[in-house]
Every structure is written in structure tokens, then in C-alpha cells.
Design a protein around this motif. Sequence first.
Motif, PDB file in Angstrom:
ATOM      1  N   ASN A 159     -10.738   8.701   5.346  1.00 24.10           N
ATOM      2  CA  ASN A 159     -10.584   6.965   4.995  1.00 24.10           C
ATOM      3  C   ASN A 159      -9.223   6.862   5.128  1.00 24.10           C
ATOM      4  O   ASN A 159      -8.569   7.398   5.517  1.00 24.10           O
ATOM      5  N   LYS A 160      -8.855   5.460   5.870  1.00 18.19           N
ATOM      6  CA  LYS A 160      -7.793   5.394   6.263  1.00 18.19           C
ATOM      7  C   LYS A 160      -6.361   5.045   5.064  1.00 18.19           C
ATOM      8  O   LYS A 160      -7.364   3.869   4.393  1.00 18.19           O
ATOM      9  N   VAL A 161      -5.602   5.689   5.193  1.00 18.31           N
ATOM     10  CA  VAL A 161      -4.766   5.058   4.268  1.00 18.31           C
ATOM     11  C   VAL A 161      -3.559   4.763   4.226  1.00 18.31           C
ATOM     12  O   VAL A 161      -2.811   5.330   5.352  1.00 18.31           O
ATOM     13  N   VAL A 162      -2.826   3.352   3.538  1.00 18.76           N
ATOM     14  CA  VAL A 162      -0.742   3.484   3.774  1.00 18.76           C
ATOM     15  C   VAL A 162      -0.589   4.944   2.940  1.00 18.76           C
ATOM     16  O   VAL A 162      -0.623   5.203   1.995  1.00 18.76           O
ATOM     17  N   VAL A 163       0.357   5.702   3.648  1.00 22.03           N
ATOM     18  CA  VAL A 163       1.640   6.387   2.773  1.00 22.03           C
ATOM     19  C   VAL A 163       3.137   5.942   3.271  1.00 22.03           C
ATOM     20  O   VAL A 163       3.328   5.450   4.043  1.00 22.03           O
ATOM     21  N   LEU A 164       3.078   5.675   1.794  1.00 18.06           N
ATOM     22  CA  LEU A 164       4.986   5.557   1.245  1.00 18.06           C
ATOM     23  C   LEU A 164       5.644   6.145   0.744  1.00 18.06           C
ATOM     24  O   LEU A 164       4.958   7.699   0.335  1.00 18.06           O
ATOM     25  N   ALA A 166       7.776   8.453  -2.211  1.00 20.07           N
ATOM     26  CA  ALA A 166       7.075   8.448  -2.944  1.00 20.07           C
ATOM     27  C   ALA A 166       8.185   7.032  -4.395  1.00 20.07           C
ATOM     28  O   ALA A 166       7.346   6.984  -5.641  1.00 20.07           O
ATOM     29  N   HIS A 167       9.664   7.391  -4.085  1.00 17.36           N
ATOM     30  CA  HIS A 167      10.060   5.660  -4.824  1.00 17.36           C
ATOM     31  C   HIS A 167       9.437   4.804  -4.594  1.00 17.36           C
ATOM     32  O   HIS A 167       9.282   3.610  -5.782  1.00 17.36           O
ATOM     33  N   ASP A 168       8.706   4.071  -3.459  1.00 15.97           N
ATOM     34  CA  ASP A 168       7.810   3.228  -3.359  1.00 15.97           C
ATOM     35  C   ASP A 168       6.791   2.512  -4.031  1.00 15.97           C
ATOM     36  O   ASP A 168       6.042   3.207  -4.071  1.00 15.97           O
ATOM     37  N   ARG A 169       7.541   1.717  -5.606  1.00 15.27           N
ATOM     38  CA  ARG A 169       5.814   2.078  -6.454  1.00 15.27           C
ATOM     39  C   ARG A 169       4.910   0.697  -6.775  1.00 15.27           C
ATOM     40  O   ARG A 169       4.273   0.238  -7.279  1.00 15.27           O
ATOM     41  N   ARG A 170       5.473   0.290  -4.868  1.00  9.06           N
ATOM     42  CA  ARG A 170       4.337  -1.297  -4.633  1.00  9.06           C
ATOM     43  C   ARG A 170       3.076  -1.028  -4.906  1.00  9.06           C
ATOM     44  O   ARG A 170       2.242  -0.304  -5.339  1.00  9.06           O
ATOM     45  N   PRO A 171       1.919  -2.198  -5.510  1.00 11.46           N
ATOM     46  CA  PRO A 171       0.677  -2.015  -5.635  1.00 11.46           C
ATOM     47  C   PRO A 171       0.097  -1.468  -4.791  1.00 11.46           C
ATOM     48  O   PRO A 171       0.974  -1.490  -3.971  1.00 11.46           O
ATOM     49  N   SER A 172      -1.275  -0.821  -4.787  1.00 11.89           N
ATOM     50  CA  SER A 172      -2.161  -0.311  -3.355  1.00 11.89           C
ATOM     51  C   SER A 172      -3.353  -1.476  -3.708  1.00 11.89           C
ATOM     52  O   SER A 172      -4.018  -1.311  -4.245  1.00 11.89           O
ATOM     53  N   THR A 173      -2.544  -2.240  -2.847  1.00 19.01           N
ATOM     54  CA  THR A 173      -3.337  -3.285  -3.270  1.00 19.01           C
ATOM     55  C   THR A 173      -2.748  -4.002  -1.626  1.00 19.01           C
ATOM     56  O   THR A 173      -2.022  -3.829  -1.212  1.00 19.01           O
ATOM     57  N   LEU A 174      -3.886  -4.683  -0.686  1.00 13.62           N
ATOM     58  CA  LEU A 174      -2.993  -5.869   0.422  1.00 13.62           C
ATOM     59  C   LEU A 174      -2.103  -6.068  -0.014  1.00 13.62           C
ATOM     60  O   LEU A 174      -1.022  -6.186   0.509  1.00 13.62           O
ATOM     61  N   ALA A 175      -1.856  -6.911  -1.138  1.00 17.79           N
ATOM     62  CA  ALA A 175      -1.275  -8.030  -1.205  1.00 17.79           C
ATOM     63  C   ALA A 175       0.708  -7.364  -1.638  1.00 17.79           C
ATOM     64  O   ALA A 175       1.553  -7.636  -1.464  1.00 17.79           O
ATOM     65  N   GLY A 176       0.375  -6.283  -2.507  1.00 19.70           N
ATOM     66  CA  GLY A 176       1.215  -5.343  -2.154  1.00 19.70           C
ATOM     67  C   GLY A 176       2.178  -4.362  -0.892  1.00 19.70           C
ATOM     68  O   GLY A 176       3.530  -3.949  -1.016  1.00 19.70           O
ATOM     69  N   LEU A 177       1.878  -4.650   0.407  1.00 16.69           N
ATOM     70  CA  LEU A 177       1.713  -4.520   0.866  1.00 16.69           C
ATOM     71  C   LEU A 177       2.897  -5.539   1.999  1.00 16.69           C
ATOM     72  O   LEU A 177       3.097  -5.432   3.012  1.00 16.69           O
ATOM     73  N   ASN A 178       3.576  -7.052   1.370  1.00 17.29           N
ATOM     74  CA  ASN A 178       3.742  -8.338   1.764  1.00 17.29           C
ATOM     75  C   ASN A 178       5.197  -7.332   2.050  1.00 17.29           C
ATOM     76  O   ASN A 178       5.721  -6.853   1.036  1.00 17.29           O
ATOM     77  N   LEU A 248       5.881  11.810  -1.042  1.00 17.54           N
ATOM     78  CA  LEU A 248       5.117  10.940  -0.615  1.00 17.54           C
ATOM     79  C   LEU A 248       4.166  10.308  -1.409  1.00 17.54           C
ATOM     80  O   LEU A 248       4.014  11.282  -2.399  1.00 17.54           O
ATOM     81  N   ARG A 249       3.451   8.979  -1.494  1.00 14.49           N
ATOM     82  CA  ARG A 249       2.441   8.682  -1.740  1.00 14.49           C
ATOM     83  C   ARG A 249       1.611   8.068  -1.576  1.00 14.49           C
ATOM     84  O   ARG A 249       2.185   6.928  -0.511  1.00 14.49           O
ATOM     85  N   LEU A 250       0.528   8.477  -1.198  1.00 14.18           N
ATOM     86  CA  LEU A 250      -0.559   7.482  -1.181  1.00 14.18           C
ATOM     87  C   LEU A 250      -0.854   6.270  -1.805  1.00 14.18           C
ATOM     88  O   LEU A 250      -1.188   6.100  -3.238  1.00 14.18           O
ATOM     89  N   GLY A 251      -0.744   4.834  -0.563  1.00 16.20           N
ATOM     90  CA  GLY A 251      -0.886   3.688  -1.240  1.00 16.20           C
ATOM     91  C   GLY A 251      -2.681   3.185  -0.815  1.00 16.20           C
ATOM     92  O   GLY A 251      -3.055   3.854  -1.131  1.00 16.20           O
ATOM     93  N   SER A 252      -2.742   1.393  -0.676  1.00 17.80           N
ATOM     94  CA  SER A 252      -3.753   0.829  -0.600  1.00 17.80           C
ATOM     95  C   SER A 252      -4.330   1.631   1.024  1.00 17.80           C
ATOM     96  O   SER A 252      -4.102   2.510   1.792  1.00 17.80           O
ATOM     97  N   GLN A 253      -6.299   2.345   0.485  1.00 18.17           N
ATOM     98  CA  GLN A 253      -7.193   2.156   1.481  1.00 18.17           C
ATOM     99  C   GLN A 253      -7.262   0.951   2.148  1.00 18.17           C
ATOM    100  O   GLN A 253      -7.156   0.163   1.450  1.00 18.17           O
TER     101      GLN A 253
END
Length: 534
Positions: A159-164, A166-178, A248-253
Motif C-alpha cells: 500500500n502507498k502511505v504518507v509518512v510524517l 512523529a510530532h505531526d499529529r494531523r488526522p490520517s485522512t485525505l483532509a488531514g493532508l491539507n 517517523l509515523r505512518l499517516g494516510s493510506q
Amino acid sequence: MIHTNGKRPITQSIPTMPWPGSALIVCLGLGLLLGIAGCGERIDSSGLIGHSDEPTIPYPVIERDMDEILKSGILRMITFYGSSRYFIHKGGQAGFDFELVSRFAKQHGLTLEVVIPQEEEDLISLLNSGRGDVVCASLNPDEQLEKWVCWTRPTNFVNKVVVLPAHDRRPSTLAGLNGLTLALPDGDPFRGELLRIREDTGAGFFLQSAGKQAHAEELLAMVSRREIQGTVTDDIVARAAVTYLPDLRLGSQLGDQRPTVWLLRRNNPDLKNALDGYLKRHLNVGLNGRTRRSQTYGIIYDRYFENPKTIQGFREAAHRPDKSGKISDYDEMIQQMAEKHGLDWRMVAALIYQESRFFPQARSKAGALGLMQVLPQFAGPQADSLFVPEPNLRAGLRLMESTFNSYAYLDSLDRWCFTLAEYHAGIGHLTDARRIAMDMGRDPNRWNGSLAVALPRLVQKKFYKNTRHGFYGGNQTVQYVKEILNRYRMYTLLVPRYQPEPLEIPDLILPGILNFRLKTLSELRTNQPPPPLE
């Protein structure tokens, strides 16, 4: 830092010239002026098809299917250098794709040769030109590629995932990528899909070029250091990175799970069938949608993507010449002693890995001992101390130099092939093979197409019955030579033959250069990322 120059892949010829001092001065000068903004695994320097919309060589220009590959005895794998595909570790070759392909090659009696794209080269052109046979670069099937290449059954599922950070706690949704800027390498085939996702969903993220030399592992490290806001990569690569990059943390798929495949020339149906059959035995998707792996596949997969201990071990700089400049713990000793004998120490290191894996206590069934697997009866004064590295090297290099000098009338490549073959088989069997080559009407002073063909015939009675030394499994020697040369070529890409002499910089100039460098570094650390391209 991995140094490259020229336009040809590393499998072409054996370098004989010393490390170019002028290139070193240029690199050092740039480093002083630019503050050496970063260095890492930098062989991954080409995009999928370079800088144009079409590869330089879009269609096959040769006929080289499975029959031709079997006759040549070599399968050429095109890939980028990196810890999830291919890399050098403790002097040997490793990587998920490399291990999978090497097992296929071994089943067919083939030597696996690795081709790394050079600057401005593209994968498709290397494939279609015949300089490689299969592209193994964790690529997804892409309809845009279908007119130029075909591909195998899946080698993995990702799966392709966004990687951010660790301190960036934005929601793991497409809207959270704004408002987020995602850095991608030039030529990343997923870039087009990201643009479609943005257009279809209205997500307010931006894409930023990370340059043609960037690759997933380097971008993940930059995210961890907060040098870029985020990137997109395969989930298995990202999860593995979290074990050694904790920030690091994994964000939106993004999108659905997709297969990774190997690319082939469109005129290679037999190779495709062979690879598909091999992959089918190791990876399948059942009727319930669950992925089933063979035990062999599972061991390889866990080694590179699941087991934290092995994942972290593969990234230890001391065991990676691309990170440390070291092939083994014995580099300095090998270099000093080999060069005194007029031998390229990297070739000697490649032979030592083949013989003993750099284990000084190694002992063969035939009684050969130590790093260079020297037989005591040929070791001279060192016969009683062959488990000690320095005496072993002294004895082995003395034998190797004598052999190398005896073939001084040959060209560089043939000279090394004959030297390695004699080191493995002995002069008697090599002489028998040269006589067979002459009987076949072939040049006894050439390796490819001559001795490499004649040596394996020593297993056939009609050939060995009239020789002086009789039966011999010559194919093992041919394989031995191929494997050492392939390893040596990679060593030359990673490590210079000669250590550069330090530059003498006048005291009046040095403070000014250092002040400029420190200022540049400070600016690089505090500046915001460049504006997004799109």
C-alpha cells in the motif's frame, strides 16, 4: 557516498586506473562551498524513464530470451541500490529482490549479475538494449509502460502511505493532508496518481521535487530529521524504517493495495514463463483474498521488512561500504599488502569473500586455511600460521602475484579471469582446458567464448580422457570467476582503490572557507523547504 561517473552501467569493464584525484578535488571543493548538505545511498540516481516521457530505447533491439540467457550462463538484474532491493553488506550482496532473483538464477545454473543505472540512464532503455534482462525495482504495473515492456506475476503486495514526522499529529485522512508538502523523487511513477487523487478529492496537498537522486530510504531519513514535511512510499518500506528511524509515523493510506512486479522485454515470453512459474510457487493470493507465501519467501520477506534485528543490522554503517567506505575489517591490511604486490586490493577482497567470507579461521574440506584459503604445502614460511590474517595474506598474495604476472601478455579482463581460474582450479586443469580450447578451434588466450566453454567439458570423458590431469568439474571454476568479477565491479563503485591524499590548504584561506561553510550549513538548517512545484 557512492562515486560514479560516465554513462555506462557498472557491468561493462574492469577499471585499471587509480581513483581520479581531480574528481576528488572537485567533490571536496563543492563540499566546502555547499556545506555538504547530505550524503547517503546515492546510486539510485535515475528515474523510471529519465527526464522525458519516453525511454531512450522504448522497444527491444536484441533477441535474448531464456535459451540465450542459459547459453550465456548469466542473468542480469537491473535495480537501484538500496536496503530493500540490493546492497553490499559485510562484503556480500544482499537485498529482498536480489535474494529472490538469485534463487531463481541458482535453480537454472545461472550467475546473477547486477546492473545499477548510472546518471541519466533509464531502466526501460537498459532493459530493451539488452544490458539487463529483468528490472527489479519494486515497481507497480502501469498502463503507460505496457507499450514498452511486460511484467511478471506479483513479487509482493504493498500500500502507498504518507509518512510524517512523529510530532505531526494531523488526522490520517485525505483532509488531514491539507497544506502539507510531499517530496517525491523525479520520475516516481506514483506522482501521476497522486495528482489524480488530488484532483478527484480536492485534497489540498502539494508535491515537491526531491531531485532525481533521491530514493525512499533517504527521503524517510529526511522526514525523520524534519528536513521535509513528508513523503509517500510503500508501507512495508515505511514500517521497516520506523524500526531504525523512531521519529517517523505512518499517516494516510493512498488507494488500494497493489502488486509490485518485475519488468521484462516484450520479446521474452520464455523468461516470463520461467519467472512466473517460479513466483507462483512462492507467492499466491487464495480465493479468500489472503496472501500465501512459501517458507522460503517468508524467511526472505521477514528478514528485510519484519524482523527489527535484521533490519537494523543491515543498516549498520560499519557493515555497509556505501555508508562507511569499508568492505571488511581487514581493508587496511588487504590494501597495504595487495598494492605492494601490484594487485587491486578490491579484487583481492572480492576473492577473499568468495573463499572465506572474511573469516580467518575458515577451513575447507581440501585442507585450505584462513582468509585466502591457502593450502599449507604451498604456503612456504607461513604454513604454520595460516589462521593468522597477516601471514595468510602474505602467503596467498605471493601465490596470486606469481599467477597474475604469468599472464602479463593477456589483456586486463582475461588476465584476471585466468588468474582467478588458476587460483581456484590449479594450473594443471587450466592447462588441460587450454588444450581443449585449441582442439575446438578457439583462442586459448581468451576467457569468454573459449576457456569459459572448455573448462566445463572436463567432466565429459571424451574430453578429459586424453588430458594430463583428468576429470574436473570446470563449471564450478567458471561460476567462481563470474561471481568474483561481479562482486569486484560493485566494490569499485563503492570504494576507491587509492585513498586520496589530504589537500594542503593555506592557513590564510582555511578560516574563511570554514566560516563560509558554517554559515551555509546554518542557512540550510533554518531555511524553509523550497516552494512546491505543483
